[in-house]
Design a protein around this motif. Structure first.
Motif, PDB file in Angstrom:
ATOM      1  N   TRP A  14       0.805  -1.215   0.000  1.00 43.81           N
ATOM      2  CA  TRP A  14       0.000   0.000   0.000  1.00 43.81           C
ATOM      3  C   TRP A  14       0.848   1.279   0.000  1.00 43.81           C
ATOM      4  N   LEU A  15       2.049   1.209   0.563  1.00 45.13           N
ATOM      5  CA  LEU A  15       2.902   2.402   0.629  1.00 45.13           C
ATOM      6  C   LEU A  15       4.044   2.357  -0.378  1.00 45.13           C
ATOM      7  N   SER A  16       4.037   1.363  -1.265  1.00 47.03           N
ATOM      8  CA  SER A  16       5.068   1.289  -2.310  1.00 47.03           C
ATOM      9  C   SER A  16       4.793   2.352  -3.365  1.00 47.03           C
ATOM     10  N   PRO A  17       5.845   2.931  -3.976  1.00 45.94           N
ATOM     11  CA  PRO A  17       5.618   3.948  -5.003  1.00 45.94           C
ATOM     12  C   PRO A  17       4.928   3.377  -6.237  1.00 45.94           C
ATOM     13  N   VAL A  18       4.112   4.203  -6.866  1.00 48.87           N
ATOM     14  CA  VAL A  18       3.339   3.770  -8.032  1.00 48.87           C
ATOM     15  C   VAL A  18       4.245   3.229  -9.128  1.00 48.87           C
ATOM     16  N   ASN A  19       5.365   3.913  -9.381  1.00 48.02           N
ATOM     17  CA  ASN A  19       6.224   3.505 -10.500  1.00 48.02           C
ATOM     18  C   ASN A  19       7.042   2.248 -10.207  1.00 48.02           C
ATOM     19  N   SER A  20       6.880   1.668  -9.016  1.00 48.29           N
ATOM     20  CA  SER A  20       7.555   0.398  -8.726  1.00 48.29           C
ATOM     21  C   SER A  20       6.723  -0.799  -9.167  1.00 48.29           C
ATOM     22  N   PHE A  21       5.452  -0.570  -9.567  1.00 46.43           N
ATOM     23  CA  PHE A  21       4.572  -1.657  -9.988  1.00 46.43           C
ATOM     24  C   PHE A  21       4.662  -1.853 -11.499  1.00 46.43           C
ATOM     25  N   SER A  22       4.354  -3.065 -11.948  1.00 45.69           N
ATOM     26  CA  SER A  22       4.304  -3.357 -13.388  1.00 45.69           C
ATOM     27  C   SER A  22       3.107  -2.644 -14.013  1.00 45.69           C
ATOM     28  N   GLY A  23       3.060  -2.655 -15.351  1.00 48.89           N
ATOM     29  CA  GLY A  23       2.003  -1.942 -16.057  1.00 48.89           C
ATOM     30  C   GLY A  23       0.604  -2.404 -15.680  1.00 48.89           C
ATOM     31  N   GLY A  24       0.418  -3.729 -15.565  1.00 41.05           N
ATOM     32  CA  GLY A  24      -0.901  -4.251 -15.221  1.00 41.05           C
ATOM     33  C   GLY A  24      -1.347  -3.821 -13.842  1.00 41.05           C
ATOM     34  N   TRP A  25      -0.416  -3.836 -12.876  1.00 43.49           N
ATOM     35  CA  TRP A  25      -0.773  -3.415 -11.517  1.00 43.49           C
ATOM     36  C   TRP A  25      -0.957  -1.909 -11.442  1.00 43.49           C
ATOM     37  N   GLN A  26      -0.247  -1.146 -12.264  1.00 40.05           N
ATOM     38  CA  GLN A  26      -0.487   0.296 -12.311  1.00 40.05           C
ATOM     39  C   GLN A  26      -1.905   0.597 -12.805  1.00 40.05           C
ATOM     40  N   MET A  27      -2.401  -0.208 -13.753  1.00 45.27           N
ATOM     41  CA  MET A  27      -3.764   0.007 -14.227  1.00 45.27           C
ATOM     42  C   MET A  27      -4.774  -0.337 -13.131  1.00 45.27           C
ATOM     43  N   ARG A  28      -4.451  -1.289 -12.271  1.00 48.85           N
ATOM     44  CA  ARG A  28      -5.317  -1.552 -11.114  1.00 48.85           C
ATOM     45  C   ARG A  28      -5.342  -0.335 -10.185  1.00 48.85           C
ATOM     46  N   LEU A  29      -4.181   0.291  -9.995  1.00 51.26           N
ATOM     47  CA  LEU A  29      -4.127   1.497  -9.164  1.00 51.26           C
ATOM     48  C   LEU A  29      -4.959   2.617  -9.780  1.00 51.26           C
ATOM     49  N   ALA A  30      -4.872   2.762 -11.097  1.00 49.28           N
ATOM     50  CA  ALA A  30      -5.671   3.792 -11.771  1.00 49.28           C
ATOM     51  C   ALA A  30      -7.166   3.518 -11.600  1.00 49.28           C
ATOM     52  N   LEU A  31      -7.548   2.248 -11.637  1.00 48.20           N
ATOM     53  CA  LEU A  31      -8.949   1.886 -11.424  1.00 48.20           C
ATOM     54  C   LEU A  31      -9.375   2.219  -9.999  1.00 48.20           C
ATOM     55  N   ALA A  32      -8.541   1.862  -9.015  1.00 45.79           N
ATOM     56  CA  ALA A  32      -8.856   2.176  -7.621  1.00 45.79           C
ATOM     57  C   ALA A  32      -9.013   3.684  -7.427  1.00 45.79           C
ATOM     58  N   ARG A  33      -8.164   4.459  -8.074  1.00 43.51           N
ATOM     59  CA  ARG A  33      -8.231   5.928  -7.976  1.00 43.51           C
ATOM     60  C   ARG A  33      -9.549   6.447  -8.532  1.00 43.51           C
ATOM     61  N   ALA A  34     -10.004   5.865  -9.660  1.00 44.98           N
ATOM     62  CA  ALA A  34     -11.283   6.289 -10.236  1.00 44.98           C
ATOM     63  C   ALA A  34     -12.447   5.928  -9.320  1.00 44.98           C
ATOM     64  N   LEU A  35     -12.374   4.755  -8.680  1.00 45.66           N
ATOM     65  CA  LEU A  35     -13.452   4.339  -7.773  1.00 45.66           C
ATOM     66  C   LEU A  35     -13.441   5.172  -6.493  1.00 45.66           C
ATOM     67  N   MET A  36     -12.294   5.711  -6.120  1.00 49.29           N
ATOM     68  CA  MET A  36     -12.182   6.541  -4.922  1.00 49.29           C
ATOM     69  C   MET A  36     -12.893   7.874  -5.108  1.00 49.29           C
ATOM     70  N   ALA A  37     -12.951   8.361  -6.331  1.00 50.81           N
ATOM     71  CA  ALA A  37     -13.510   9.685  -6.593  1.00 50.81           C
ATOM     72  C   ALA A  37     -15.025   9.683  -6.399  1.00 50.81           C
ATOM     73  N   PRO A  38     -15.578  10.581  -5.559  1.00 51.59           N
ATOM     74  CA  PRO A  38     -17.042  10.715  -5.492  1.00 51.59           C
ATOM     75  C   PRO A  38     -17.552  11.130  -6.872  1.00 51.59           C
ATOM     76  N   SER A  39     -18.524  10.412  -7.399  1.00 51.03           N
ATOM     77  CA  SER A  39     -18.940  10.676  -8.778  1.00 51.03           C
ATOM     78  C   SER A  39     -20.422  10.388  -8.961  1.00 51.03           C
ATOM     79  N   ASP A  40     -20.982  11.037  -9.976  1.00 48.23           N
ATOM     80  CA  ASP A  40     -22.356  10.762 -10.405  1.00 48.23           C
ATOM     81  C   ASP A  40     -22.364   9.917 -11.672  1.00 48.23           C
TER      82      ASP A  40
END
Length: 644
Positions: free
Chosen positions: A142-168
């Motif tokens: 959870w505290l590892s830097p984003v750029n230390s993850f592979s491309g596929g895991w970075q896309m998981r992080l991007a998905l988590a970030r989108a789900l974190m955003a309050p949205s309509d």
């Protein structure tokens, strides 16, 4: 609501949408489907304001907050949890202003502190961690830097970030491409609880069917609305095409061909549960044959010239990688497996477990570190790797690629062959460079199967394919006379093409006696066991050994048992009701499955009955899925209660 009127969209000279209208109501879960290049991602860009319509209008409610997945995050060095929390832009803005407000401005500080509470500032780290855990990240990541993850895991992080955003409005473009099955199931549950509007582009038909309740289909420059999930859309669209008398003669031939295959498969099936699952999938393909014909994709895999048995043996094999210092780094150990002639095996396991390592070892892309890999003399492997698209010559055409493999074959024969993979007319002479990922994947597959392998090793072959091509690939693999090992998160493709499963986990590869539903239960039990083990370890670390008043302890334990029993009672009642409903739904599904597996069911005289049965089966299947989800939630509540 979202309302489009007279909408026209172009990409260069190509018209994507031509004077089309559509409406999306608040709270709807809408699947956006169509061929590769139809304009699905372009529509998302329009809704986000990144481009303008060529004509017409699209109106969104003025106050709507839109969330989507970023595509480029590789240079971000923030810790993963902080990166996910950054998705809540409103919260971050308040936090930044609060940090910059001088202590002397007490009135503004009070306003900002109230705004932080309203924005959920104190629960934000916990929410981010829940998203990370759901998408497969371990706490120590959870505290590892984003750029230390592979491309596929970075896309998981991007998905988590989108789900974190309050949205309509949540825009998801192929969210499952880098997810394994347990993460996909978690995402299905998360979207089921999301209160806003979801627009979803996905080529994973089972995921789409689980999430979407409305389908918008790109069809000849229009967006056609269908009520229901993806299976409902397929049934309704197949009926539309049938009523329009499109390709009736071809449909009859496809029906006979697929029915013949179904009959042959049922005659040799030995595992009843997996066999029934596959018969249902094949029967579905037969009903939807006119859709495949209309798509223009008709993949046929040539039969192998020979079929040795066994094809390949791994005898106590350890396999993995060698580091920069030459030291062996095994991923899998003591693997003892046989690939026989005619085997059709699905390889299951979470991301990073070693599925690709196993396939690469079978394909001799990785050397064995210990043990022995024994191949039969007549073994011919067709290997589709996740990086297969990078192997194509971008400046060459599909025809030139194939001519290099078969310089003595007549050009017309090569053109006919490529036509089955969707390359016809001028496209056979078009350069590969500007092609979509799906078109490149189709070309790579065509080059592999041209060589008539008797063992296909397929590592995520459908990742870039649109739905029509996935259906065509499923049909081709179902009829292929050779052996298949398939790594895929596409559950429909697995159900349709494989008879048995292997599980890769904990550095081992084992045969799995069950189907995908059993695998889901296996994942759930494994996760529960891991949580229990973690709790036990934590309790062990915190254990103290003072002298204890045994009488007081027994009294306390009795009171605790009584408290838990009172809390369990309503949950047990709900659980019994859900289990009874699941049993009733399962019994009816079995009755419908028996009808669907009957060749007479597809006669013209039973068309009306067939439509009713398929509709009931679709609705009942969804109901059973929702009951299963509710059952899992109740089990988790009971487990949490027991652990409290």
């Amino acid at each position: 609501m979202i309302r489009a009127t007279g909408l026209t969209l172009r990409r260069g000279a190509k018209v994507l949408l031509d004077n089309t209208d559509f409406v999306i109501n608040p709270g709807e879960r809408v699947g956006i489907v169509g061929k590769n290049g139809a304009g699905k991602s372009t529509l998302f860009s329009l809704l986000q304001g990144k481009l303008d319509a060529d004509a017409g209008t699209v109106l969104l409610p003025s106050g709507w907050r839109i969330a989507s997945v970023e595509q480029e995050i590789s240079h971000n060095s923030n810790p993963a949890r902080e990166f996910v929390m950054d998705g809540d832009v409103h919260l971050r803005a308040i936090q930044a202003e609060r940090a910059g407000t001088p202590d002397s401005d007490g009135h503004r500080i009070a306003e900002l502190e109230s705004a932080l509470v309203e924005a959920g500032a104190w629960s934000a780290p916990s929410r981010a961690e829940q998203l990370l855990a759901g998408l497969g990240f371990a706490p120590d990541q959870w505290l590892s830097p984003v750029n230390s993850f592979s491309g596929g895991w970075q896309m998981r992080l991007a998905l988590a970030r989108a789900l974190m955003a309050p949205s309509d409005l949540l825009l998801l473009d192929e969210p499952t491409n880098h997810l394994d099955l347990d993460a996909m199931l978690w995402l299905e549950r998360w979207l089921g609880a999301y209160e806003g509007t979801v627009l979803l582009i996905s080529h994973d038909t089972e995921f789409l069917d689980a999430v979407a309740r409305t389908i918008l289909h790109f069809d000849q420059g229009k967006l056609i609305r269908y009520k229901g999930g993806y299976e409902d859309f397929l049934t309704q669209r197949a009926e539309r095409i049938r009523l329009a008398h499109l390709a009736i003669d071809r449909q009859s031939r496809e029906t006979a061909r697929l029915q013949s295959f179904i009959d042959r498969f049922k005659a040799k099936a030995t595992k009843a549960k997996q066999a029934q699952s596959r018969v249902k999938a094949l029967a579905r393909m037969e009903v939807l044959a006119p859709l495949q014909r209309e798509s223009g994709i008709d993949i046929r895999i040539p039969p192998p010239t020979s079929m040795p048995d066994p094809l390949l043996v791994l005898d106590k094999v350890s396999t993995g990688y060698t580091d920069a210092n030459g030291a062996a780094r095994p991923i899998l150990r003591d693997v003892q497996l046989i690939v026989r002639g005619g085997d059709r095996i699905g390889v299951l396991g979470v991301n990073g477990a070693g599925k690709s390592t196993l396939i690469k070892t079978l394909a001799e892309e990785l050397p064995v570190l210990a043990g022995e890999r024994r191949a039969s003399k007549g073994l011919e492997i067709g290997y589709f790797a996740q990086h297969q698209l990078d192997m194509l010559d971008l400046e060459s055409t599909p025809l030139q690629h194939l001519m290099r493999l078969a310089p003595q074959t007549r050009e017309q024969e090569l053109r006919n062959y490529l036509g089955g993979f969707g390359f016809s007319g001028d496209t056979v002479n078009s350069k590969v460079a500007p092609m979509s990922g799906g078109e490149k994947a189709r070309l790579a597959l065509s080059l592999i199967v041209w060589q008539k392998p008797n063992l296909l090793l397929l590592d995520e072959p459908s990742n870039h394919l649109d739905v029509d091509t996935r259906e065509a690939l499923a049909t081709a693999l179902a009829e292929f006379a050779g052996s298949v090992l398939l790594v895929s998160h596409d559950r429909h493709l697995l159900r349709t093409t494989v008879d048995n499963f292997w599980i890769v986990a904990d550095g081992q590869v084992q045969e799995f006696d069950g189907d995908l539903e059993d695998y889901r239960d296996w994942l759930t039990a494994r996760a529960a066991s891991a949580r229990a083990e973690a709790r036990n370890e934590a309790q062990g670390e915190n254990a103290e050994t003072p002298s204890v008043d045994r009488k007081a302890q027994r009294r306390h334990e009795a009171e605790e048992r009584q408290r838990i029993a009172l809390l369990r009672k309503p949950l047990d009642g709900k659980l019994k009701k859900v289990e009874a409903d699941m049993e009733a739904a399962s019994r009816r599904l079995k009755e419908l499955d028996a009808l669907i597996a009957d060749p007479e069911f597809y006669s013209d005289a039973r068309r009306d009955e067939r439509l009713k049965v398929l509709a009931e089966h679709g609705e009942l299947g969804k109901k059973h899925g929702m009951l299963e989800e509710h059952w899992l939630e109740l089990q988790e509540e009971l487990e949490a209660l027991a652990a409290s």
